[in-house]
Motif scaffolding. Structure first.
Motif, PDB file in Angstrom:
ATOM      1  N   LYS A   1       3.298  11.830  12.251  1.00 38.10           N
ATOM      2  CA  LYS A   1       1.887  10.698  11.662  1.00 38.10           C
ATOM      3  C   LYS A   1       3.573  11.201   9.872  1.00 38.10           C
ATOM      4  N   LEU A   2       2.755  10.867   9.213  1.00 35.68           N
ATOM      5  CA  LEU A   2       3.393  10.256   7.873  1.00 35.68           C
ATOM      6  C   LEU A   2       2.748  10.226   6.449  1.00 35.68           C
ATOM      7  N   LEU A   3       3.096  10.894   5.416  1.00 33.84           N
ATOM      8  CA  LEU A   3       2.153  10.920   4.170  1.00 33.84           C
ATOM      9  C   LEU A   3       2.171  10.090   3.148  1.00 33.84           C
ATOM     10  N   GLY A   4       1.395   9.244   2.788  1.00 34.40           N
ATOM     11  CA  GLY A   4       2.037   8.135   1.833  1.00 34.40           C
ATOM     12  C   GLY A   4       1.442   7.721   1.021  1.00 34.40           C
ATOM     13  N   VAL A   5       1.900   7.603  -0.297  1.00 37.32           N
ATOM     14  CA  VAL A   5       1.581   7.615  -1.928  1.00 37.32           C
ATOM     15  C   VAL A   5       1.309   6.092  -2.169  1.00 37.32           C
ATOM     16  N   LYS A   6       0.306   6.320  -2.434  1.00 38.58           N
ATOM     17  CA  LYS A   6      -0.066   4.276  -3.065  1.00 38.58           C
ATOM     18  C   LYS A   6       0.650   3.805  -4.501  1.00 38.58           C
ATOM     19  N   PRO A   7       1.221   2.577  -4.899  1.00 38.90           N
ATOM     20  CA  PRO A   7       1.397   2.242  -5.969  1.00 38.90           C
ATOM     21  C   PRO A   7       0.429   1.891  -6.651  1.00 38.90           C
ATOM     22  N   GLN A   8       0.631   2.719  -8.401  1.00 36.23           N
ATOM     23  CA  GLN A   8      -0.395   3.404  -9.261  1.00 36.23           C
ATOM     24  C   GLN A   8       0.552   2.592 -10.652  1.00 36.23           C
ATOM     25  N   GLU A   9      -0.155   1.693 -11.742  1.00 36.77           N
ATOM     26  CA  GLU A   9       0.104   1.299 -12.846  1.00 36.77           C
ATOM     27  C   GLU A   9       0.073   2.628 -13.496  1.00 36.77           C
ATOM     28  N   ASP A  10      -0.829   3.777 -13.398  1.00 41.50           N
ATOM     29  CA  ASP A  10       0.125   5.292 -13.797  1.00 41.50           C
ATOM     30  C   ASP A  10       0.719   6.026 -13.663  1.00 41.50           C
TER      31      ASP A  10
ATOM     32  N   ALA B   1       1.031  -0.932   0.010  1.00 47.05           N
ATOM     33  CA  ALA B   1      -0.420   0.222   0.300  1.00 47.05           C
ATOM     34  C   ALA B   1       0.484   1.445  -0.498  1.00 47.05           C
ATOM     35  N   LEU B   2       2.112   1.104   0.107  1.00 47.04           N
ATOM     36  CA  LEU B   2       2.665   2.356  -0.174  1.00 47.04           C
ATOM     37  C   LEU B   2       3.932   2.029  -0.766  1.00 47.04           C
ATOM     38  N   GLU B   3       4.253   3.353  -2.395  1.00 53.29           N
ATOM     39  CA  GLU B   3       5.409   3.894  -3.248  1.00 53.29           C
ATOM     40  C   GLU B   3       6.115   3.849  -2.009  1.00 53.29           C
ATOM     41  N   GLU B   4       7.277   3.544  -2.516  1.00 54.37           N
ATOM     42  CA  GLU B   4       8.744   4.122  -2.278  1.00 54.37           C
ATOM     43  C   GLU B   4       8.337   5.392  -2.512  1.00 54.37           C
ATOM     44  N   VAL B   5       8.765   6.388  -2.134  1.00 52.94           N
ATOM     45  CA  VAL B   5       9.350   7.920  -1.682  1.00 52.94           C
ATOM     46  C   VAL B   5      10.071   7.919  -3.201  1.00 52.94           C
TER      47      VAL B   5
ATOM     48  N   ASN C   1      15.889  -0.024   4.724  1.00 52.07           N
ATOM     49  CA  ASN C   1      16.844   1.229   3.771  1.00 52.07           C
ATOM     50  C   ASN C   1      16.465   2.088   3.271  1.00 52.07           C
ATOM     51  N   THR C   2      14.713   1.448   2.815  1.00 49.42           N
ATOM     52  CA  THR C   2      14.282   2.397   2.569  1.00 49.42           C
ATOM     53  C   THR C   2      13.278   3.330   2.835  1.00 49.42           C
ATOM     54  N   LEU C   3      13.150   4.832   1.722  1.00 52.10           N
ATOM     55  CA  LEU C   3      11.958   5.906   2.521  1.00 52.10           C
ATOM     56  C   LEU C   3      10.521   5.326   1.825  1.00 52.10           C
ATOM     57  N   TYR C   4       9.732   4.894   2.535  1.00 46.23           N
ATOM     58  CA  TYR C   4       8.289   4.636   2.056  1.00 46.23           C
ATOM     59  C   TYR C   4       7.047   5.450   2.331  1.00 46.23           C
ATOM     60  N   ALA C   5       7.447   7.174   2.762  1.00 44.25           N
ATOM     61  CA  ALA C   5       7.294   7.972   3.801  1.00 44.25           C
ATOM     62  C   ALA C   5       7.118   9.384   3.537  1.00 44.25           C
ATOM     63  N   TYR C   6       6.417  10.510   3.758  1.00 47.15           N
ATOM     64  CA  TYR C   6       6.946  11.894   3.877  1.00 47.15           C
ATOM     65  C   TYR C   6       6.672  11.917   5.192  1.00 47.15           C
TER      66      TYR C   6
END
Length: 447
Positions: A329-338, A142-146, A170-175
């Motif tokens: 509190k973090l801000l996440g981006v969902k993976p997208q096909e587009d 449910a989270l795209e890598e930043v 070692n991966t940043l997954y949220a803002y």
């Protein structure tokens, strides 16, 4: 570029001609040198010309139209209006993304992760969530890598605690969005003369006949002692959120030092178990959070003051800085096909978590920023509670997921100290035995 090339070549040629009056050998050497210089210069300039010719082609590849689509955004109810206002500014600054419709829905950060994991496809494209849910969200896809360029910016511009909370492996997954959930010390500065030392705080409170509040039977506050001495207690989870492993070193020398300090504090005539300013009486110091700042101001009046948690001298003679949990509190981006839509979501997340917007959010609803520059603004620094918390968060660990039974067990451990079941006269062996039983039980929750 061609004019520059001709000019450089002419200068080189003129240098060779001017040397013709010198000795033949010198002239020959100078001519050869000039020729070599001219050749090298020509090659360099030719390469530059080629790059300049290619540059417009690269610029032409810059996206000027991201197409159309819909972006769903989840934020807490308290910031829905604020977020809509900021998105309007974002759209104004990015006309190339004007084909997108942004819908903001009220979903608290405590509920967002559960909703996303239940149905990732139907979930929000950009959403705020509590840091203790990040591992579950990553496992659920449910989270795209930043985006790499944004990741470097995030790491440079936000405090270490918030960046750590947004990182898995070692991966940043949220803002990071805020650094405002944790605990620190409120105190009466007319009584407490040195808030950096637990021993001195206790001594001042005892001398003044005042109370010092610390909730030692809470699994949240209790960790200030254990994590401070270096003991650990975290859990691993699987994709479904089931607890698979307990990582604990409470049954150790570090754990013994921590529990002995808790026992010693509980023996003070100034000690009161609690963490709510509203329930405190005759209080000169209390460990609490930003949510009680107004109540603390009312209680202490002109003597109101805040500081990070103090250090203490352990039974081993070493000095330890109190630690504990930090909340973000973090801000996440969902993976997208587009890919174009993903770029829009990334751009929006970067904007909503930027210094400018974090500071505006603080001024609008009081959320404490994680951005380092925003934290240094006059408005944020004037908030003594947030400043004290920011100092404390650098010593904490982000709170992860814990079984419900852990919290009950931690309460029992603290209650055993308060009741005297684990007394000040207990030997190190007895204390280690209590911690071994505690740790074994904690481990059983992950089997």
């Amino acid at each position: 570029m061609k004019k520059k090339l001709v000019s450089v070549l002419l200068s080189a040629a003129m240098g060779a001609t001017l040397l013709a009056g010198c000795g033949q050998q010198a002239a020959q050497e100078a001519a050869e040198t000039a020729q070599e210089t001219a050749q090298e210069t020509a090659e360099t300039v030719t390469e530059a010309a080629q790059e300049a010719t290619e540059a417009p082609a690269e610029a032409a590849e810059e996206i000027t139209d991201y197409g159309t689509g819909e972006v769903k955004v989840w934020v807490a109810d308290a910031v829905v209006d604020f977020t809509n206002q900021q998105i309007a500014k974002f759209q104004e600054a990015h006309p190339e993304m004007s084909g997108y419709t942004f819908t903001v829905e009220a979903t608290g950060e405590g509920d967002a992760a559960g909703n996303m994991i239940t149905d990732v496809e139907a979930g929000a494209d950009v959403y705020v969530f509590a840091q203790d849910q990040i591992a579950r969200l990553v496992s659920a896809g449910a989270l795209e890598e930043v985006e790499p360029a944004n990741a470097e910016m995030v790491k440079a511009q936000n405090d270490a605690g918030a960046v750590g909370a947004a990182t898995v492996g070692n991966t940043l997954y949220a803002y990071p969005l805020t650094s405002d959930n944790g605990y620190f010390l409120y105190y009466d500065k007319s009584v407490v003369t040195d808030p950096s030392s637990l021993e001195k705080i206790v001594a001042d409170c005892e001398a003044a006949g005042k109370n010092f509040y610390f909730e030692i039977n809470s699994g949240w506050y209790q960790t200030a002692f254990f994590f401070g001495t270096g003991a650990q207690l975290t859990y691993d989870t699987d994709d479904a959120g089931n607890f698979t492993k307990c990582n604990s070193t409470y049954a150790s020398d570090a754990g013994v030092v921590a529990l002995k300090e808790i026992i010693e504090l509980a023996q003070s005539k100034s000690f009161q178990n609690g963490s709510s300013v509203s329930n405190a009486t005759n209080c000169a110091a209390i460990v609490d959070g930003t949510w009680d700042s107004e109540a603390a101001k009312a209680m202490f009046g002109d003597n109101y003051a805040c500081a990070k948690l103090p250090s203490f001298e352990g039974s081993d003679g070493k000095t330890y800085q109190m630690s504990g949990f930090g909340g973000f509190k973090l801000l996440g981006v969902k993976p997208q096909e587009d890919e174009l839509k993903l770029a829009v979501c990334d751009a929006l997340a970067a904007y909503l978590s930027s210094e400018e917007v974090q500071l505006a959010r603080f001024e609008a609803v009081g959320w404490g920023p994680s951005n380092l520059n925003a934290q240094q603004s006059d408005a944020v620094k004037a908030d003594e509670a947030l400043s004290a918390l920011a100092d404390q968060l650098q010593y904490t660990i982000p709170q992860g997921q814990y079984p419900g039974d852990y919290w009950s067990l931690a309460t029992s451990l603290g209650d055993s100290v308060i009741s005297g079941e684990i007394a000040a006269t207990a030997s190190d062996e007895d204390i280690l035995k209590a911690l071994t039983d505690f740790q074994t039980t904690c481990e059983s929750y992950a089997k």
